[in-house]
Design an enzyme around this catalytic site. Sequence first.
Site, PDB file in Angstrom:
ATOM      1  N   ALA A   1      -2.444 -55.546  28.184  1.00 26.70           N
ATOM      2  CA  ALA A   1      -3.008 -54.505  27.863  1.00 26.70           C
ATOM      3  C   ALA A   1      -2.587 -54.052  26.347  1.00 26.70           C
ATOM      4  CB  ALA A   1      -2.815 -52.899  28.771  1.00 26.70           C
ATOM      5  N   HIS A   2      -3.496 -53.390  25.679  1.00 27.61           N
ATOM      6  CA  HIS A   2      -3.271 -53.134  24.254  1.00 27.61           C
ATOM      7  C   HIS A   2      -1.943 -51.798  24.171  1.00 27.61           C
ATOM      8  CE1 HIS A   2      -6.333 -55.475  22.278  1.00 27.61           C
ATOM      9  NE2 HIS A   2      -7.228 -55.218  23.146  1.00 27.61           N
ATOM     10  N   GLU A   3      -1.253 -51.910  23.133  1.00 27.57           N
ATOM     11  CA  GLU A   3      -0.311 -50.937  22.977  1.00 27.57           C
ATOM     12  C   GLU A   3      -0.880 -50.073  22.020  1.00 27.57           C
ATOM     13  OE1 GLU A   3       2.387 -49.504  23.617  1.00 27.57           O
ATOM     14  OE2 GLU A   3       2.957 -50.689  25.209  1.00 27.57           O
TER      15      GLU A   3
END
Length: 255
Positions: free
Chosen positions: A136-138
Amino acid sequence: MSITRSLYCAVRTGGRRAAGRLVHRGWQWVQRAGAVSSENPGPYRFGELGAGTKLTFPLGAVFNEQWITVGPFSIIGERVTISAGFLPGLDLGPEPIVRIGGGCVIGRDSHIVGHQSIVLGDDVWTGPGVYISDQAHEYRATDLPIGKQWPRNEPVEIGAGSWIGTGAVILPGARLGRNVVVAAGSVVRGEVPDHSVVAGAPAKIVRRWTQEDGWQPPFRNDPPSPLPDGVTAEQLRALAGWDLRLPGESGAREA
């Protein structure tokens, strides 16, 4: 003049029909020739590709397949992306990144994008357009574009016998038990116990089976009629037109 025109139209119509048949037969030949299997791996070198498994042509993006394993008798639909790592050519270590069990069916246009660990148990089936990822993107750093922030990985596991509905998204860290049903369009995260039905975004349990209480809430319709007693596996295969013997076994039909 009218006879000549009628003859011309008939010839043109016949030519179009013949061209259409030729195109479809040609495309069917291309699909058969381009399908990937253990007997016909094409340019791919999977970590494991079980007997009887087939990746349907045209394939989606497939790279770093050395870290991808697929068990026997699985079907990967058209335009399915299966990838390990950020980009081709990486060294991802000694262990597989994406592991798909035997007897799985992955619906067309689905994406399985692994960076740390994605495990699908045996007999997991998905509808079309399913997305499964362990990354997942931060977005915590407010002074950096989200796409430039270092992503977060969490392993994903989908238990044997589960069904993932059309358009569902399985997020990093999701751990689904055995025989879980994910409703179409759901977004799944976290733990899902065995024999559960989940739906929604984020997905929540809407029905579950336990040894003590059975299915709760109870079903409102009757179960399907069982097969008649005495029906053999050979009769079922003959009825469905399937040949489930391993390639090379006595009497197995050649693909």
